[in-house]
Structure formats: structure tokens, C-alpha cells
Design a protein around this motif. Structure first.
Motif, PDB file in Angstrom:
ATOM      1  N   ASP A 282       3.630  11.461  -5.736  1.00  0.00           N
ATOM      2  CA  ASP A 282       5.045  11.717  -5.989  1.00  0.00           C
ATOM      3  C   ASP A 282       5.856  11.637  -4.699  1.00  0.00           C
ATOM      4  O   ASP A 282       6.994  11.156  -4.703  1.00  0.00           O
ATOM      5  CB  ASP A 282       5.220  13.088  -6.641  1.00  0.00           C
ATOM      6  N   ALA A 283       5.289  12.102  -3.589  1.00  0.00           N
ATOM      7  CA  ALA A 283       5.994  12.030  -2.308  1.00  0.00           C
ATOM      8  C   ALA A 283       6.241  10.575  -1.912  1.00  0.00           C
ATOM      9  O   ALA A 283       7.321  10.226  -1.412  1.00  0.00           O
ATOM     10  CB  ALA A 283       5.199  12.743  -1.225  1.00  0.00           C
ATOM     11  N   LEU A 284       5.265   9.716  -2.141  1.00  0.00           N
ATOM     12  CA  LEU A 284       5.451   8.291  -1.851  1.00  0.00           C
ATOM     13  C   LEU A 284       6.550   7.701  -2.734  1.00  0.00           C
ATOM     14  O   LEU A 284       7.320   6.836  -2.297  1.00  0.00           O
ATOM     15  CB  LEU A 284       4.137   7.537  -2.067  1.00  0.00           C
ATOM     16  N   GLN A 285       6.630   8.162  -3.980  1.00  0.00           N
ATOM     17  CA  GLN A 285       7.697   7.710  -4.880  1.00  0.00           C
ATOM     18  C   GLN A 285       9.065   8.148  -4.370  1.00  0.00           C
ATOM     19  O   GLN A 285      10.045   7.389  -4.439  1.00  0.00           O
ATOM     20  CB  GLN A 285       7.465   8.269  -6.277  1.00  0.00           C
ATOM     21  N   PHE A 286       9.150   9.353  -3.817  1.00  0.00           N
ATOM     22  CA  PHE A 286      10.406   9.833  -3.247  1.00  0.00           C
ATOM     23  C   PHE A 286      10.837   8.961  -2.071  1.00  0.00           C
ATOM     24  O   PHE A 286      12.011   8.609  -1.937  1.00  0.00           O
ATOM     25  CB  PHE A 286      10.265  11.293  -2.806  1.00  0.00           C
ATOM     26  N   VAL A 287       9.885   8.624  -1.209  1.00  0.00           N
ATOM     27  CA  VAL A 287      10.213   7.777  -0.059  1.00  0.00           C
ATOM     28  C   VAL A 287      10.726   6.428  -0.532  1.00  0.00           C
ATOM     29  O   VAL A 287      11.745   5.913  -0.037  1.00  0.00           O
ATOM     30  CB  VAL A 287       8.990   7.599   0.861  1.00  0.00           C
ATOM     31  N   SER A 288      10.037   5.840  -1.495  1.00  0.00           N
ATOM     32  CA  SER A 288      10.451   4.538  -2.016  1.00  0.00           C
ATOM     33  C   SER A 288      11.866   4.593  -2.585  1.00  0.00           C
ATOM     34  O   SER A 288      12.700   3.710  -2.326  1.00  0.00           O
ATOM     35  CB  SER A 288       9.463   4.079  -3.091  1.00  0.00           C
ATOM     36  N   ASP A 307      -1.159  17.664   0.010  1.00  0.00           N
ATOM     37  CA  ASP A 307      -2.512  17.218  -0.371  1.00  0.00           C
ATOM     38  C   ASP A 307      -3.149  16.363   0.718  1.00  0.00           C
ATOM     39  O   ASP A 307      -4.319  16.489   1.000  1.00  0.00           O
ATOM     40  CB  ASP A 307      -2.571  16.443  -1.690  1.00  0.00           C
ATOM     41  N   ASP A 308      -2.346  15.427   1.313  1.00  0.00           N
ATOM     42  CA  ASP A 308      -2.829  14.525   2.354  1.00  0.00           C
ATOM     43  C   ASP A 308      -4.040  13.709   1.908  1.00  0.00           C
ATOM     44  O   ASP A 308      -5.011  13.557   2.641  1.00  0.00           O
ATOM     45  CB  ASP A 308      -3.157  15.278   3.650  1.00  0.00           C
ATOM     46  N   GLU A 309      -3.960  13.151   0.725  1.00  0.00           N
ATOM     47  CA  GLU A 309      -4.972  12.215   0.252  1.00  0.00           C
ATOM     48  C   GLU A 309      -4.625  10.786   0.692  1.00  0.00           C
ATOM     49  O   GLU A 309      -5.461  10.088   1.250  1.00  0.00           O
ATOM     50  CB  GLU A 309      -5.076  12.286  -1.273  1.00  0.00           C
ATOM     51  N   ILE A 310      -3.389  10.365   0.411  1.00  0.00           N
ATOM     52  CA  ILE A 310      -2.951   9.008   0.753  1.00  0.00           C
ATOM     53  C   ILE A 310      -1.622   9.043   1.489  1.00  0.00           C
ATOM     54  O   ILE A 310      -0.943   8.021   1.596  1.00  0.00           O
ATOM     55  CB  ILE A 310      -2.843   8.127  -0.511  1.00  0.00           C
ATOM     56  N   ALA A 311      -1.256  10.193   2.021  1.00  0.00           N
ATOM     57  CA  ALA A 311       0.067  10.363   2.625  1.00  0.00           C
ATOM     58  C   ALA A 311       0.301   9.443   3.814  1.00  0.00           C
ATOM     59  O   ALA A 311       1.426   8.997   4.057  1.00  0.00           O
ATOM     60  CB  ALA A 311       0.249  11.820   3.059  1.00  0.00           C
ATOM     61  N   VAL A 316       6.745   4.699   5.044  1.00  0.00           N
ATOM     62  CA  VAL A 316       6.978   5.707   6.074  1.00  0.00           C
ATOM     63  C   VAL A 316       5.806   6.682   5.988  1.00  0.00           C
ATOM     64  O   VAL A 316       5.669   7.390   4.992  1.00  0.00           O
ATOM     65  CB  VAL A 316       8.301   6.468   5.853  1.00  0.00           C
ATOM     66  N   PRO A 317       4.924   6.711   6.974  1.00  0.00           N
ATOM     67  CA  PRO A 317       3.791   7.646   6.906  1.00  0.00           C
ATOM     68  C   PRO A 317       4.280   9.074   6.726  1.00  0.00           C
ATOM     69  O   PRO A 317       5.183   9.531   7.421  1.00  0.00           O
ATOM     70  CB  PRO A 317       3.087   7.453   8.253  1.00  0.00           C
ATOM     71  N   LEU A 318       3.689   9.764   5.775  1.00  0.00           N
ATOM     72  CA  LEU A 318       4.184  11.076   5.377  1.00  0.00           C
ATOM     73  C   LEU A 318       3.558  12.207   6.180  1.00  0.00           C
ATOM     74  O   LEU A 318       2.331  12.305   6.286  1.00  0.00           O
ATOM     75  CB  LEU A 318       3.876  11.317   3.902  1.00  0.00           C
TER      76      LEU A 318
END
Length: 367
Positions: A282-288, A307-311, A316-318
Motif C-alpha cells: 500500500d505504501a508503494l501505491q501511495f508513492v505512485s 513491514d519492510d518486505e519490499i519497501a 522512491v525507496p521507502l
């Protein structure tokens, strides 16, 4: 998604699960099987993986039997009989829990213990079925992560209370189940993890911070508690409107994207300049969505993922809070083995252990 990002996700999937099915992985990413197979070919030419029928395995590895179908076994080499057999039941083997499994497996190898793994896919009925199966097979101890946030009042708790072997509950609280059986627990301190995320954003000068999370997540109540604690300790009045629940529409990415857009619209109107977002996806979706709106991350809007699984793999690296998944799994197995030893003559007190997450600072909060 960029080719490089997709290939990094492929390598991560292999590292976590020991094998990759090209069609299933393509569906998870929302891309074509042909695209994933091309990536596999490139990575194989670079010597980073081995291709097999239908997918890939790590270099020098062997295909995984699949955690839900056959047991994962770990014991000392040389054909010795394992000191004990411990069953491990988890809700998922594809997100978050692979790290926990690896920690338990490493501890099992170190101790000469056999680890037998089952996956429930968040099904209460499957959870109980697998517990009964472990009882029937005569395991010496059990590690279990229940599907829900709480064990209280569940049939699973009734089964665990009947256990004649040590039970360690993993990544769930047992505070409301202490009177049922002799349960122990090891979990990540998600309340503290949420506090760490909020404190980081407040320390960067953000005054209005929101938290966005999936309303059905077992982790959500702890993250909300930590969010309010951090805000109140910083002198802000409790504001429940800053907690934004997200219900991910099943197989409807467009509906989910529209939800993210509505939350961003609200952030703009409420002058919110930063958010903690659970999960990484979801965080990656927010960045997009921010980038498409020409909202700069982190200059205009800062994001901390949880979570830091794929962040680290986003455009933009999360910045992300990383729960100590490996350590949780390792400690849980050691604790269970200690309790097995106590039954065989030694003594040890029942334990409840909380392990603190860590913050990984990256580009979504730091210019």
C-alpha cells in the motif's frame, strides 16, 4: 514497474521461499507470464538463479516442496535422529512470515531439531485442522501464529489449552488468554514500531501526521495504539480522524487505487504532510499516486512504510519500520525447546517476549 525493480523482487522471492512459479508470480505483480519468463532468462544468464520447469530456484538450490503440502525438515547432518520435532503453523508463507520461518529454521538446525511447517492462508478451520494433525503425529512442541489478532474465545485457544506439549504463540498477544493452558509468546512490539515511525516524522518537522492501514489486519490495533501514544507524548491532542482505514477490494486494483486517491485528497484538505502506511504494498501505491499528481516525495509528502518486505524497491525507496521477523522466529523455537527441556527435568519460567522493530531510513523521508 521498472525491469530492475521486478528482477529484484524475483530474487527476493527466491531468497524467501526457495522457488518461484512464473505464472503465479506474474499474477501477483499484475504483469504477464512472458515478462517474468524473460526476466528469469536474463537473471539465469547472469548466474543469479537456475531455471526449472515453470519457474526458477536459487543457484545450487532445489525446488521447494511447498510449505502447505509437505513438511520442512531441519536436523543435524549425518543421519542422526533429531532431538525433537516441533510443528510450526503460520498464516502465510508469501509475505512477512518467510522471515519468521527462516529464523525458526536456523534455530532448528543449530539445535538438531526437526521443524514441520504448515500454512493456513488465514483460515480458522485450516488452523484447527493443522493443529489436530500435529497432535496426531506426536510433535514435541508447537509454534503457532493464529489467523486473528486475539485468541480469546476461539476454538483454536480451546485446542491449544488441551495441548500436552509446549506451545509458543508467535507474533500475537496472549494477554487475554493467560488463563488457558501454559502458553508462551514471542512477538514484535508493533506498538513501539508505530511510535518509532511517528517519532521519526515528527522529528523531521511534520506536525500533521496520519496513519493508513488495512482495517482487517491483526497488526492494526497495535499500530493505532502506538500512533496515538507518540502523538500525545509530543503534545498533540488525540485525533481519531488521523487514522485512515483501508479495505482492499478483492481482485480490484482500480477500486483500491481510487481509495488511495481519496485519502490523498483528504490529506491535502487537512494539511497532512506525512503518513505511516501499512503495508509495503500500500505504501508503494501511495508513492505512485503522489508521483502521478506531481506531489514530491518526500519534499511535499513524506511516507514511512511498515513491514519492510519490499519497501526498498520502490521508485522512491521507502523509509520503513522493520519488525525483527528473523529474531522472532529464532527466539520462538529456542523458547519452545527450552520448555521441552523443562518437561524432561530442567526448569524454566513461562515467558512473554516483545522484540523491538528498527527503522530503516531511505528516500521517502530524507532528501
Amino acid at each position: 514497474m521498472l525491469t530492475e525493480d521486478r528482477q529484484q523482487l524475483i530474487l527476493r522471492e527466491l531468497a524467501l521461499n526457495g522457488s518461484l512459479n512464473a505464472s503465479e508470480f506474474a499474477a501477483k505483480l499484475g504483469t504477464s507470464g512472458m515478462t517474468v519468463r524473460r526476466d528469469l532468462a536474463v537473471l539465469a544468464e547472469q548466474g543469479l538463479l537456475e531455471r526449472v520447469h515453470g519457474g526458477a530456484i536459487p543457484v545450487g538450490g532445489k525446488p521447494s516442496a511447498g510449505p502447505a503440502t509437505q513438511p520442512s525438515t531441519s536436523w543435524r547432518p549425518g543421519g542422526r535422529r533429531p532431538l525433537a520435532t516441533i510443528g510450526m503453523i503460520v498464516p502465510s508463507a508469501s509475505y512477512y512470515f518467510p522471515g519468521v520461518i527462516r529464523g525458526a529454521e536456523a534455530a532448528a538446525q543449530e539445535a538438531g531439531v526437526r521443524l514441520v511447517l504448515g500454512v493456513t492462508n488465514y483460515s480458522d478451520a485450516e488452523e484447527r485442522r493443522q493443529l489436530r494433525r500435529l497432535y496426531e503425529h506426536g510433535v514435541d512442541g508447537i509454534l503457532i501464529t493464529p489467523s486473528g489478532q486475539s485468541l480469546a474465545g476461539t476454538e483454536t485457544l480451546e485446542l491449544l489449552a488441551e495441548a500436552e506439549v509446549p506451545v509458543v504463540v508467535v507474533e500475537r498477544s496472549i494477554d487475554d488468554a493467560l488463563d488457558h493452558g501454559r502458553l508462551e509468546a514471542v512477538r514484535s512490539d508493533h506498538v513501539r514500531g508505530s511510535e518509532i515511525a511517528v517519532n521519526h516524522l515528527l522529528g523531521l518537522g511534520h506536525r500533521k501526521v496520519a496513519i493508513c492501514l488495512r482495517e482487517n489486519s491483526p497488526t492494526a490495533p497495535q499500530l493505532i495504539e502506538g500512533f496515538h501514544l507518540a502523538m500525545q507524548r509530543a503534545g498533540h491532542a488525540r485525533d481519531d480522524s488521523m487514522v485512515r482505514a483501508m479495505s482492499r477490494a478483492q481482485n480490484d486494483p482500480q477500486a483500491h487505487r481510487e481509495l488511495v486517491d481519496r485519502i490523498l485528497d483528504w490529506c491535502a484538505s487537512a494539511e497532512v504532510t506525512a503518513a505511516v502506511v501499512h503495508t509495503d504494498e500500500d505504501a508503494l501505491q501511495f508513492v505512485s499516486a503522489c508521483l502521478e499528481r506531481q506531489i514530491r516525495v518526500p519534499e511535499d509528502f513524506a511516507i514511512v512504510s511498515y513491514d519492510d518486505e519490499i519497501a526498498a524497491l520502490g521508485a522512491v525507496p521507502l523509509t520503513a519500520v522493520a519488525p525483527p521477523k528473523y529474531d522472532v522466529g529464532h527466539q520462538a523455537l529456542v523458547m519452545c525447546l527450552s520448555r521441552i527441556g523443562a518437561r524432561r527435568g530442567s526448569t524454566s519460567a513461562l515467558q512473554r517476549v516483545n522484540l523491538s522493530p528498527a527503522l530503516e531510513v531511505r528516500g521517502s523521508t530524507q532528501v
